[in-house]
Structure formats: C-alpha cells, structure tokens
Motif scaffolding. Structure first.
Motif, PDB file in Angstrom:
ATOM      1  N   GLY A   1       0.720  -1.056   0.073  1.00 28.75           N
ATOM      2  CA  GLY A   1      -0.142  -0.121  -0.025  1.00 28.75           C
ATOM      3  C   GLY A   1       0.750   1.306   0.052  1.00 28.75           C
ATOM      4  N   ARG A   2       0.132   2.381  -0.316  1.00 31.75           N
ATOM      5  CA  ARG A   2       0.603   3.681  -0.200  1.00 31.75           C
ATOM      6  C   ARG A   2       0.234   4.363   1.029  1.00 31.75           C
ATOM      7  N   ALA A   3       1.036   5.221   1.622  1.00 25.17           N
ATOM      8  CA  ALA A   3       0.485   5.698   3.133  1.00 25.17           C
ATOM      9  C   ALA A   3       0.015   7.292   3.080  1.00 25.17           C
ATOM     10  N   VAL A   4      -0.877   7.570   3.827  1.00 25.93           N
ATOM     11  CA  VAL A   4      -1.206   8.870   4.304  1.00 25.93           C
ATOM     12  C   VAL A   4      -0.793   9.052   5.677  1.00 25.93           C
ATOM     13  N   MET A   5       0.218  10.250   5.843  1.00 25.62           N
ATOM     14  CA  MET A   5       0.789  10.136   7.131  1.00 25.62           C
ATOM     15  C   MET A   5       0.038  10.704   8.066  1.00 25.62           C
ATOM     16  N   MET A   6      -0.917   9.968   8.891  1.00 29.07           N
ATOM     17  CA  MET A   6      -1.848  10.867   9.479  1.00 29.07           C
ATOM     18  C   MET A   6      -0.974  11.638  10.948  1.00 29.07           C
ATOM     19  N   ALA A   7      -1.690  12.701  11.430  1.00 23.37           N
ATOM     20  CA  ALA A   7      -1.254  13.502  12.518  1.00 23.37           C
ATOM     21  C   ALA A   7      -1.095  12.593  13.567  1.00 23.37           C
ATOM     22  N   SER A   8      -0.321  13.163  14.656  1.00 18.17           N
ATOM     23  CA  SER A   8       0.159  12.065  15.822  1.00 18.17           C
ATOM     24  C   SER A   8      -0.380  12.784  17.298  1.00 18.17           C
ATOM     25  N   ARG A   9      -1.137  12.092  17.694  1.00 15.79           N
ATOM     26  CA  ARG A   9      -1.395  12.764  18.968  1.00 15.79           C
ATOM     27  C   ARG A   9      -0.287  12.674  19.876  1.00 15.79           C
ATOM     28  N   ALA A  10       0.533  11.677  19.946  1.00 17.56           N
ATOM     29  CA  ALA A  10       1.786  11.395  20.750  1.00 17.56           C
ATOM     30  C   ALA A  10       2.902  12.649  20.357  1.00 17.56           C
ATOM     31  N   LEU A  11       2.794  13.030  19.157  1.00 20.05           N
ATOM     32  CA  LEU A  11       3.798  14.045  18.688  1.00 20.05           C
ATOM     33  C   LEU A  11       3.186  15.251  19.051  1.00 20.05           C
ATOM     34  N   ALA A  12       2.144  15.497  19.146  1.00 20.46           N
ATOM     35  CA  ALA A  12       1.245  16.837  19.441  1.00 20.46           C
ATOM     36  C   ALA A  12       1.717  16.891  20.944  1.00 20.46           C
ATOM     37  N   ARG A  13       1.682  15.997  21.657  1.00 18.54           N
ATOM     38  CA  ARG A  13       1.951  16.279  23.124  1.00 18.54           C
ATOM     39  C   ARG A  13       3.315  16.245  23.491  1.00 18.54           C
ATOM     40  N   ILE A  14       4.372  15.480  22.790  1.00 20.75           N
ATOM     41  CA  ILE A  14       5.831  15.671  23.148  1.00 20.75           C
ATOM     42  C   ILE A  14       6.647  16.720  22.630  1.00 20.75           C
ATOM     43  N   ALA A  15       6.224  17.059  21.365  1.00 21.45           N
ATOM     44  CA  ALA A  15       6.908  18.063  20.584  1.00 21.45           C
ATOM     45  C   ALA A  15       7.058  19.432  21.238  1.00 21.45           C
ATOM     46  N   ALA A  16       8.437  19.868  21.192  1.00 24.97           N
ATOM     47  CA  ALA A  16       8.591  21.201  22.027  1.00 24.97           C
ATOM     48  C   ALA A  16       8.860  22.364  20.958  1.00 24.97           C
ATOM     49  N   SER A  17       8.881  22.220  19.676  1.00 25.49           N
ATOM     50  CA  SER A  17       9.144  23.109  18.762  1.00 25.49           C
ATOM     51  C   SER A  17       8.749  22.724  17.241  1.00 25.49           C
ATOM     52  N   PRO A  18       8.722  23.616  16.317  1.00 26.15           N
ATOM     53  CA  PRO A  18       8.620  23.198  15.075  1.00 26.15           C
ATOM     54  C   PRO A  18       9.698  22.261  14.782  1.00 26.15           C
ATOM     55  N   ASP A  19      10.975  22.410  15.014  1.00 24.66           N
ATOM     56  CA  ASP A  19      12.019  21.504  14.600  1.00 24.66           C
ATOM     57  C   ASP A  19      11.535  20.144  15.012  1.00 24.66           C
ATOM     58  N   ASP A  20      11.130  19.859  16.124  1.00 28.64           N
ATOM     59  CA  ASP A  20      10.558  18.426  16.350  1.00 28.64           C
ATOM     60  C   ASP A  20       9.688  17.857  15.341  1.00 28.64           C
ATOM     61  N   TYR A  21       8.910  18.709  14.644  1.00 34.35           N
ATOM     62  CA  TYR A  21       8.195  18.021  13.769  1.00 34.35           C
ATOM     63  C   TYR A  21       8.886  17.889  12.315  1.00 34.35           C
ATOM     64  N   ARG A  22       9.701  18.744  12.185  1.00 35.94           N
ATOM     65  CA  ARG A  22      10.894  18.767  11.005  1.00 35.94           C
ATOM     66  C   ARG A  22      11.508  17.370  11.022  1.00 35.94           C
ATOM     67  N   LYS A  23      12.008  16.928  12.455  1.00 33.35           N
ATOM     68  CA  LYS A  23      12.881  15.819  12.545  1.00 33.35           C
ATOM     69  C   LYS A  23      12.018  14.587  12.239  1.00 33.35           C
ATOM     70  N   VAL A  24      10.793  14.546  12.862  1.00 33.62           N
ATOM     71  CA  VAL A  24      10.095  13.142  12.944  1.00 33.62           C
ATOM     72  C   VAL A  24       9.427  13.116  11.394  1.00 33.62           C
ATOM     73  N   TYR A  25       8.930  14.232  10.683  1.00 30.87           N
ATOM     74  CA  TYR A  25       8.335  13.778   9.350  1.00 30.87           C
ATOM     75  C   TYR A  25       9.892  13.572   8.459  1.00 30.87           C
ATOM     76  N   GLY A  26      10.797  14.559   8.675  1.00 26.80           N
ATOM     77  CA  GLY A  26      11.757  13.826   7.624  1.00 26.80           C
ATOM     78  C   GLY A  26      12.432  12.740   8.056  1.00 26.80           C
ATOM     79  N   ARG A  27      12.547  12.106   8.942  1.00 29.08           N
ATOM     80  CA  ARG A  27      12.951  10.799   9.316  1.00 29.08           C
ATOM     81  C   ARG A  27      11.889   9.861   8.612  1.00 29.08           C
ATOM     82  N   ILE A  28      10.577  10.044   8.688  1.00 30.37           N
ATOM     83  CA  ILE A  28       9.810   9.035   8.115  1.00 30.37           C
ATOM     84  C   ILE A  28       9.702   9.247   6.670  1.00 30.37           C
ATOM     85  N   LEU A  29       9.628  10.357   6.049  1.00 31.99           N
ATOM     86  CA  LEU A  29       9.659  10.401   4.721  1.00 31.99           C
ATOM     87  C   LEU A  29      10.888  10.141   3.953  1.00 31.99           C
ATOM     88  N   SER A  30      12.007  10.264   4.367  1.00 38.19           N
ATOM     89  CA  SER A  30      13.193   9.799   4.096  1.00 38.19           C
ATOM     90  C   SER A  30      13.453   8.317   3.773  1.00 38.19           C
TER      91      SER A  30
END
Length: 388
Positions: free
Chosen positions: A151-180
C-alpha cells in the motif's frame, strides 16, 4: 402519494415532513474525473458479534468491503483506515491492520481500483511517549506495515507527537525521518483540532501562519517523497493560502467538509483535489458532480454538489469529531448496512434532533437513494427515542 413521516423540530414540537428528493441514477460505467478524489470510508460494525463494543468492537467485513466496491464503481479512490473509519475513536491499530490488509487484497480484484492507507501512531498512547524516537518508531511500524502489504501511506497526524513536541524543529525531525525512509510518495495530513482536540498546536504553533511555514518547510525538505497534503481546517482561506504556496507537483487535497464545492472547482487557475469523509455519505452526488466538471460543465457540477454542502455542514457541526455518526446514519438509511450501530457505540454521540435535520437535508440534496426504506428506518429510530 408523497412519502411522509413525523419529525421533531428544534423547539421540541413535531411536524409532518413530506419527502421531495429524487434519487440519482447510477452511471453505466465507472466515471472519469479531472480531479483526484479520495473518499475516506467508514467501517460497518457487527452487532451480532459485538460483545465488547467499547473495548474490542466487531467488524462486519463483508459489508465493509461491499461499501468499498460501491465507492470504486462511482469512480473514487479510497482513503482507508482514516479518521472516518474511527481511528482512535473505536478502531484501534489491530483493527486498522486487518482493515488495511483486507482492503488492499480487495482492491486487486477491481480493475483500476486505488486506495491509500492511513498510517499514524495511535497504538502509542500519548502519555506513553517519552521521546521523539518513540514517535518515530511508532510511525515506522505503521508506515512499514502499509508498505509491506503493497500500500501507499497517508501520514496521519500524531497525538503523541502533539503532546511531546517542543518546537517546529521536532516536527521537522520526525517527518523528515519518516519521509526519507518511505518507499513511495506519501500524502501528509493536516488535521485541525476541531476534528481532534488532542492535536491543538500541531506543527509547533497554535497560529496558522507559523504552522503553515513549518509545513511548507517540511515539504520543501522532502519534496521528492510528498505526493500532496490534505488540509482539514474547515477554513477555505487557510486552504487557499497553503495551495498557493505549494511547490509545483505537490498536490493540495481538500479535507474541508464545509467548503469543498468551491475549493474543488477552483478559481480558474488553481483548484484542490479531494480527500473527504463526506464523500462516503454523498458518493453518488459527488461522483456525478465530478464527472460533470471533467466534461467541462461547471454549472452541472454546482447544481449537483452545492445542495450537499448544507448537509455536510450539519454532519460536521461541532463537536466535529462526531461527524462519523452522520456518515454511518446515511449508510444505514440508504441500505448499505442493516443497523445503525458503530464501533464504541459512537451512534450515541448525536441526538435525535441532529439526525432529524440530517434526514431533511439529505432528502433536499437527493442523497436518499431509497426514500421508502429511509423513511421507514427513520421512523424506527424515532420509536427508539420515544416518538410514536
């Protein structure tokens, strides 16, 4: 003779309602669109096997797959195991895995059938996330599962990430890792907190403009791995602002169940594709409208789809996360399932006044495919609520 029934009004009084809608004929062949159109599909519960609906709901797989065939015959792609399927609100990751497996197998039996599958972190309780690596591992598990089954993925928003992320850079790190790491291009999903209050402040900001900058930076840094982004903020100005700034070749998928008609039609230069939960409920109307648009008949597009917008706005009214009840309610009225029950008993999230108005608006939008059946089922629901 008109089909009539008694419906409650907002002031508590009862009124006679005469149905006036006209069901749409089904297309002779699978229609073609000039917009990519995903319908986010619901699941059908099985009340005869549902011993613990709040903990481990049973799914009627035959009816669930039959509904996907209904959508495919009308020309839609399917967005599988998304929030419309009650992800995180009745359908857990174990159930989602089974749904994804079955749907991917089923799609292979239908020429031209297409679907993308929701991959998130919902098997990781937000309170259990201790680091960004926990979130990354959860995304890796779900995206990996989708890819493993073709299958092909739709990367859904994460409740866990919303809770733990401290900055936009945290989102860049997580999304960058998965997309790469993704094998194929991925659709991102920007889901507003009106759909899920636990996503408040997603992308590292509660303001739209800073969040938009973060999203665009993630897309720019991973452009080769992003097919597009679905935006579900119920604000057409926000969607247009995103759409206007997307890099060439990255698609905007409207998830705006309030303003989809104008966003799909576009402004003469730019338009949105679609990934919508309301298309589950109004599939014949949306299919006819999209086919008309592809044929160059914008007036016919508007004539068919605009009456569905008041219905959609009612179904998605606040608290918006309970919109799934209206979607399944219409599936029941139209004979796609024999009961009005949902995983986790979610049908109880709305009251009779809501369902009565959905019924009226569905009739006015020509969404009731079998008016006599719909009227009888509505009468049975009212008897449950004590209206005789």
């Amino acid at each position: 003779m008109p089909i009539s029934l008694t419906l409650p009004q907002s002031d508590g009084r009862l009124e006679r309602y005469d149905l006036a809608g006209t069901p749409l004929a089904r297309p002779a062949a699978v229609p073609r669109f000039n917009r990519i159109a995903y319908a986010a599909a619901h699941v059908v519960s099985d009340p005869l096997r549902d011993a613990r609906p709040w903990e481990q709901p049973a799914i009627d797989w035959e009816r669930t797959m039959a509904f996907r065939h209904h959508l495919w015959t009308l020309g839609f792609r399917i967005a599988e195991a998304m929030d419309t399927a009650q992800r995180g609100m009745g359908l857990d990751w174990a159930g989602a895995q089974e749904l994804i497996r079955r749907s991917l197998v089923e799609a292979k039996t239908v020429p031209g059938a297409d679907l993308a599958c929701g991959a998130g972190t919902d098997h990781l309780a937000p309170a259990d996330a201790r680091s960004l690596d926990d979130v990354i591992a959860a995304y890796e598990e779900q995206v990996g599962f989708v890819e493993k089954h073709g299958g092909r993925a739709v990367m859904m928003a994460s409740r866990a990430l919303a809770r733990i992320a401290a900055s936009p850079d945290d989102y860049r790190k997580v999304y960058g890792r998965i997309l790469s790491q993704a094998k194929d291009k991925v659709v991102l999903h920007w889901l507003g907190d009106m759909f899920d209050p636990q996503l408040k402040g997603y992308w590292g900001s509660e303001g739209f403009e800073p969040a938009l900058d973060t999203v665009l930076s993630i897309i720019a840094e991973n452009r080769d791995k992003v097919e597009g982004i679905k935006i579900s903020l119920l604000d057409n100005a926000c969607e247009v602002a995103l759409r206007d700034r997307l890099p060439e070749g990255v698609l905007c998928f409207t998830g705006d169940d309030f303003n989809y008609a104008e966003l799909i039609e576009g402004d003469g230069e730019k338009y949105s594709h679609a990934l919508l939960g309301i298309f589950d409920a109004v599939a014949p109307q949306a299919s006819k409208a999209l086919a008309s648009l592809a044929a160059g008949d914008a007036a016919a597009f508007r004539a068919v789809i605009e009456p569905t917008v008041p219905l959609s706005r009612k179904i998605f009214e606040a608290p918006t996360q309970y919109y799934k009840t209206g979607v399944v309610f219409l599936a029941w009225l139209n004979g796609h399932q024999d009961h009005f029950t949902m995983p986790a008993g979610m049908q109880s999230a709305r009251g009779l006044l809501h369902y009565a108005e959905v019924f009226r608006l569905a009739d006015r939008a020509n969404v009731l495919d079998r008016p006599e059946l719909a009227a009888e089922r509505m009468r049975s629901l009212m008897r449950v609520f004590g209206v005789t």
